[in-house]
Design an enzyme around this catalytic site. Sequence first.
Site, PDB file in Angstrom:
ATOM      1  N   ARG A  53       0.831  -1.216   0.000  1.00 20.26           N
ATOM      2  CA  ARG A  53       0.000   0.000   0.000  1.00 20.26           C
ATOM      3  C   ARG A  53       0.859   1.257   0.000  1.00 20.26           C
ATOM      4  O   ARG A  53       0.369   2.341  -0.249  1.00 20.26           O
ATOM      5  CB  ARG A  53      -0.920  -0.012   1.221  1.00 20.26           C
ATOM      6  CG  ARG A  53      -1.839  -1.220   1.258  1.00 20.26           C
ATOM      7  CD  ARG A  53      -2.788  -1.201   2.428  1.00 20.26           C
ATOM      8  NE  ARG A  53      -3.958  -0.398   2.153  1.00 20.26           N
ATOM      9  CZ  ARG A  53      -5.089  -0.450   2.852  1.00 20.26           C
ATOM     10  NH1 ARG A  53      -5.180  -1.288   3.875  1.00 20.26           N
ATOM     11  NH2 ARG A  53      -6.111   0.303   2.552  1.00 20.26           N
ATOM     12  N   HIS A 253      -3.811 -24.516  15.005  1.00 19.33           N
ATOM     13  CA  HIS A 253      -2.625 -25.368  15.139  1.00 19.33           C
ATOM     14  C   HIS A 253      -2.908 -26.672  15.890  1.00 19.33           C
ATOM     15  O   HIS A 253      -2.638 -27.766  15.400  1.00 19.33           O
ATOM     16  CB  HIS A 253      -1.514 -24.608  15.866  1.00 19.33           C
ATOM     17  CG  HIS A 253      -1.068 -23.361  15.190  1.00 19.33           C
ATOM     18  ND1 HIS A 253      -1.128 -23.190  13.826  1.00 19.33           N
ATOM     19  CD2 HIS A 253      -0.534 -22.217  15.678  1.00 19.33           C
ATOM     20  CE1 HIS A 253      -0.654 -21.999  13.514  1.00 19.33           C
ATOM     21  NE2 HIS A 253      -0.292 -21.396  14.611  1.00 19.33           N
TER      22      HIS A 253
END
Length: 507
Positions: A53, A253
């Site tokens: 950006r 996870h």
Amino acid sequence: MTKTNTERKPEPCTLVIFGATGDLTKRKLIPALYDLYSEQMLPNNVAIMGVTRGDMDDNGFRRRMKKANEEFGSRKIIGKEWDAFEARLHCCAIDYDKRDSFENLKKTLESIEGKSELSGSRLFYLSVPPSAYLPIVKKLGEVGLNTPRSDDTWTRIIIEKPIGDDLESARELNDKVGDVFTEDQVYRIDHFLGKETVQNLLAFRFANGIFEPIWNRHYIDHVQITAGETVGVEGRGGYYERSGALRDMIQNHLLQVFAHTAMEAPARFDADTFRDEKVKVFDSVKPISHEEVDNVAVRAQYTRGKMNGKDVPGYKEEKGVDKNSVTETYAALTLHINNWRWAGVPFYLRTGKRLPKRVSEVILVFKQIPHQIFQVDGGPGGMNIDANILAIRLQPDEGISLRFGAKVPGQGMKIKPVTMKFDYESTFNTKLADAYERLLLDAMLGDAALFSRHDGVEASWRILMPVLETWQNEKIKPLPAYEAGSWGPKEAEEMLHRDGCWWRECL
């Protein structure tokens, strides 16, 4: 990862990284790509486009990525090799909310692909905050960057965790991404699944004939899955306040490792068959009622303490954290699986920050022998022999160990626990590839086996929603505390003690 893996080399393509100047890109993605390039695992013809950006050109991006690799990469930069690698790095400034920016990105990609004689196969990587996922996906669709350029090319997209922050938001994200990309184009990444030892858990189970017959309720008493961190929130208090340990670690996870530990053997190792078996595990988890949450789930928050002899602040003293925060930095959970293999076997999952060790492991505790006839070394004759334990260390010191009883040399029949150990470093004498190396390569190859499917993501959220909802409704309830440098709150110990079990460090 070795140069002999030539069958793993993808076809020429362009990798487009949104969030090109962010932490993940500089700490993980670019070092992983440089490693792959050095090992001759990337396509012979590849372009890497960083999308940012900010206002940055190709040269500025290349300088920044060289510095990042010097700081975070595991491989020393070699002059000519790096020069050849960085020649493949490009940069494009963009505004995520403006269609014109994406039209410009499309033209820039086509220009680079034309000059580099690339066919137009593209892999988009969203290394951005979750709030930017849908604006980027929407604009990619609007300008036609969601479809392959021809029948001989492909387009794929990698989305980082978190996939939503609850079941409803995960469904919404999956649905809206599905409006633009087909499911076989979407790769939801969890770097834990790229770890060599997580994959070795599958090889250990399904490539050996001696373990799978005892991998069930007849022989295993319970299973512990731990992911401990020594660090605090590391300046990410604002993010962590919105997340907490259950969302940050267990939903993705630990539940993925849980599924690998508990799943049935797939008929073949292809993406859909493999992921079907994982979803079956999630769907077989006994639902948790709101009334039993306090018995099967524990949350806590670390207070001031010592780590490696140094004083560290408590969570509420960390930058960006609400002084009245009830966000958990520790979470433990008991799960049961309603199927023939695992009925009656509790799975205990725990994770926490500011624990004594950085360690991720799977512990299988086997049932005690039915009748004791020997004396335990150092204990009275009636004391039980320690249970056999199979420990699979995911990180660090990756390897597998088996604890069993052996006779102490000398007169009499005294038994003492001993450990037989395998570790990667001494056995294979090679460095383990970073998880992102494996997963980036798989995505370029179109192998989705180690990526999450939409139904798997939603199934994992369904497991946790009663816990999240109960904790949300108990915001005024004081959280249990644990001192930094300890293994967590006494409530987590009590949760196991009710079942006659102990956490591994207590065994």
